[in-house]
Design an enzyme around this catalytic site. Structure first.
Site, PDB file in Angstrom:
ATOM      1  N   ARG A   1       0.898  -6.263 -11.984  1.00 30.11           N
ATOM      2  CA  ARG A   1       1.863  -6.969 -11.162  1.00 30.11           C
ATOM      3  C   ARG A   1       3.229  -6.888 -11.844  1.00 30.11           C
ATOM      4  O   ARG A   1       3.323  -6.804 -13.071  1.00 30.11           O
ATOM      5  CB  ARG A   1       1.464  -8.433 -10.994  1.00 30.11           C
ATOM      6  CG  ARG A   1       0.124  -8.640 -10.280  1.00 30.11           C
ATOM      7  CD  ARG A   1      -0.174 -10.125 -10.132  1.00 30.11           C
ATOM      8  NE  ARG A   1      -1.433 -10.364  -9.423  1.00 30.11           N
ATOM      9  CZ  ARG A   1      -2.607 -10.537 -10.009  1.00 30.11           C
ATOM     10  NH1 ARG A   1      -2.696 -10.502 -11.338  1.00 30.11           N
ATOM     11  NH2 ARG A   1      -3.701 -10.736  -9.292  1.00 30.11           N
TER      12      ARG A   1
ATOM     13  N   LYS B   1      -1.493 -14.687 -12.599  1.00 32.85           N
ATOM     14  CA  LYS B   1      -1.878 -15.290 -11.333  1.00 32.85           C
ATOM     15  C   LYS B   1      -3.325 -15.774 -11.394  1.00 32.85           C
ATOM     16  O   LYS B   1      -4.173 -15.106 -11.962  1.00 32.85           O
ATOM     17  CB  LYS B   1      -1.711 -14.253 -10.215  1.00 32.85           C
ATOM     18  CG  LYS B   1      -1.746 -14.830  -8.817  1.00 32.85           C
ATOM     19  CD  LYS B   1      -1.398 -13.752  -7.808  1.00 32.85           C
ATOM     20  CE  LYS B   1      -1.367 -14.315  -6.401  1.00 32.85           C
ATOM     21  NZ  LYS B   1      -1.033 -13.264  -5.397  1.00 32.85           N
TER      22      LYS B   1
ATOM     23  N   HIS C   1       6.518  -3.631  -5.766  1.00 31.64           N
ATOM     24  CA  HIS C   1       5.114  -4.032  -5.768  1.00 31.64           C
ATOM     25  C   HIS C   1       4.211  -2.941  -5.181  1.00 31.64           C
ATOM     26  O   HIS C   1       2.997  -2.937  -5.427  1.00 31.64           O
ATOM     27  CB  HIS C   1       4.935  -5.331  -4.976  1.00 31.64           C
ATOM     28  CG  HIS C   1       3.588  -5.963  -5.133  1.00 31.64           C
ATOM     29  ND1 HIS C   1       3.139  -6.492  -6.331  1.00 31.64           N
ATOM     30  CD2 HIS C   1       2.556  -6.119  -4.260  1.00 31.64           C
ATOM     31  CE1 HIS C   1       1.916  -6.968  -6.185  1.00 31.64           C
ATOM     32  NE2 HIS C   1       1.526  -6.744  -4.941  1.00 31.64           N
TER      33      HIS C   1
ATOM     34  N   ARG D   1       1.769  -1.050  -7.387  1.00 29.53           N
ATOM     35  CA  ARG D   1       0.434  -1.623  -7.604  1.00 29.53           C
ATOM     36  C   ARG D   1      -0.500  -1.187  -6.476  1.00 29.53           C
ATOM     37  O   ARG D   1      -1.653  -0.817  -6.727  1.00 29.53           O
ATOM     38  CB  ARG D   1       0.543  -3.145  -7.676  1.00 29.53           C
ATOM     39  CG  ARG D   1      -0.791  -3.888  -7.839  1.00 29.53           C
ATOM     40  CD  ARG D   1      -0.493  -5.359  -8.104  1.00 29.53           C
ATOM     41  NE  ARG D   1      -1.647  -6.233  -7.977  1.00 29.53           N
ATOM     42  CZ  ARG D   1      -2.526  -6.478  -8.942  1.00 29.53           C
ATOM     43  NH1 ARG D   1      -2.399  -5.861 -10.114  1.00 29.53           N
ATOM     44  NH2 ARG D   1      -3.521  -7.321  -8.765  1.00 29.53           N
TER      45      ARG D   1
ATOM     46  N   HIS E   1      -7.713  -9.611  -9.833  1.00 31.67           N
ATOM     47  CA  HIS E   1      -7.965 -10.342  -8.594  1.00 31.67           C
ATOM     48  C   HIS E   1      -8.935 -11.489  -8.850  1.00 31.67           C
ATOM     49  O   HIS E   1      -9.781 -11.419  -9.734  1.00 31.67           O
ATOM     50  CB  HIS E   1      -8.553  -9.406  -7.535  1.00 31.67           C
ATOM     51  CG  HIS E   1      -7.532  -8.473  -6.956  1.00 31.67           C
ATOM     52  ND1 HIS E   1      -7.858  -7.281  -6.353  1.00 31.67           N
ATOM     53  CD2 HIS E   1      -6.177  -8.551  -6.896  1.00 31.67           C
ATOM     54  CE1 HIS E   1      -6.764  -6.671  -5.938  1.00 31.67           C
ATOM     55  NE2 HIS E   1      -5.742  -7.420  -6.255  1.00 31.67           N
TER      56      HIS E   1
ATOM     57  N   TYR F   1      -7.432  -3.137   0.062  1.00 31.92           N
ATOM     58  CA  TYR F   1      -6.765  -1.850  -0.119  1.00 31.92           C
ATOM     59  C   TYR F   1      -7.403  -0.742   0.711  1.00 31.92           C
ATOM     60  O   TYR F   1      -6.802   0.314   0.905  1.00 31.92           O
ATOM     61  CB  TYR F   1      -6.763  -1.458  -1.601  1.00 31.92           C
ATOM     62  CG  TYR F   1      -5.849  -2.319  -2.439  1.00 31.92           C
ATOM     63  CD1 TYR F   1      -4.474  -2.234  -2.315  1.00 31.92           C
ATOM     64  CD2 TYR F   1      -6.366  -3.243  -3.345  1.00 31.92           C
ATOM     65  CE1 TYR F   1      -3.633  -3.026  -3.072  1.00 31.92           C
ATOM     66  CE2 TYR F   1      -5.545  -4.047  -4.108  1.00 31.92           C
ATOM     67  CZ  TYR F   1      -4.175  -3.934  -3.966  1.00 31.92           C
ATOM     68  OH  TYR F   1      -3.347  -4.726  -4.706  1.00 31.92           O
TER      69      TYR F   1
END
Length: 309
Positions: free
Chosen positions: A143, A168, A242, A245, A276, A285
């Site tokens: 990230r 995160k 971003h 990623r 994640h 994705y």
């Protein structure tokens, strides 16, 4: 320091003392206050909040837009006790989930072209900072905030591993690097040691003032690099930082499908690598690239499956 900047510092400190993590507010609100400062505005208004969203994201409401307004709403509530003229953005001002934004998937040539624009940014250290940062994001899928928060001591040079701390979802993880990435980081580290031997912050990537970079500066600088490279000029959505990623995740999945890997069995490892919370986030994705979606559909139907290596 302006009154709004001091108020923001006080607000964030208060929320942290109450146990709030403020993962998004810490990078969204400084940018909002900087936007107000540029306009010479000392009071938070609904009009200013909407103008900030449009300035950062254009006319299309993205999934980030409501989160920007949510961050401003919390800050405005705090400010309303200090400045009665403060306007609090109402709930529902921007609807959540109005439109899903198709990510831009960079090719190797795109990444190389964008990195090549770094030399136009100024002194060697600043150029190297952005060139190396873009290369690291493309090679690891980190990230943006994780790269910004990376400290010098977070790099295990002997093992070639990054330690990503409490990002995160409060998750920390180790990210292994390939040899070329380690070499690129070491080259940057040597230049950094030569040109800025005593940085103010422990950050690995530093600004011209020897401090940690901030997203409000990194994002527009990256857009400048993309525009200079002419990347994505005909894309339906302009390339974002971003999206590097997204590109990493999509290309990893494409490689697995093309080589006959059991993707369902491998998804949890990719999910852990990307940080994640759960594998279901990684499955998103599969819809990010038409070719990937087609391969996934063919695999489910039992056709076009490559032999396992």
């Amino acid at each position: 320091m302006t009154g709004l900047r001091q108020a923001l510092d006080d607000y964030l400190q208060l929320r942290r003392s109450l146990g709030h993590k403020l993962a998004e507010a810490t990078w969204l609100l400084p940018d909002f206050v900087a936007f107000l400062d540029e306009r010479g505005q000392t009071t938070v208004t609904v009009t200013a909040a909407l103008a900030w969203v449009r300035a950062r994201e254009g006319e299309v409401v993205t999934t980030v837009s409501p989160r920007r307004i949510t961050a401003v709403r919390g800050f405005a509530r705090y400010l309303s006790g200090i400045d009665p003229a403060t306007e609090i953005p109402p709930l529902g001002l921007l609807p959540h989930g109005q439109r899903w934004r198709q990510p831009f998937i960079y090719s190797d040539a795109d990444v190389t072209a964008v990195m090549g624009q770094a030399d136009r940014l100024g002194p060697p250290l600043r150029a190297a900072t952005y060139r190396t940062r873009v290369g690291l994001l493309a090679a690891t899928g980190l990230r943006v905030g994780e790269a910004i928060k990376l400290d010098h001591d977070d790099i295990d040079w002997a093992e070639g591993v990054l330690r990503i701390r409490e990002t995160k979802f409060d998750k920390s993880r180790l990210v292994p690097l390939d040899a070329s990435s380690v070499d690129a980081l070491r080259a940057y580290d040597n230049l950094r040691e030569r040109d800025a031997p005593r940085p103010t912050d422990p950050s690995f990537f530093i600004s011209r003032t020897r401090r940690r970079l901030i997203y409000a500066v990194v994002a527009p600088t990256f857009r400048q690099m993309v525009a200079g490279a002419g990347v994505g000029t005909d894309a339906p959505n302009l390339p974002r930082l971003h999206d590097l990623r997204h590109t990493f995740a999509v290309r990893t999945l494409l490689t697995w499908y093309r080589t006959g890997v059991d993707v369902q069995a491998k998804i949890p490892s990719l999910s852990t690598y990307l940080g994640h919370r759960e594998p279901s986030s990684t499955y998103w994705y599969l819809s990010a690239a038409p070719e990937l979606l087609a391969l996934a559909a063919a695999r489910r139907q039992g056709i076009g499956k490559a032999p396992r290596p």
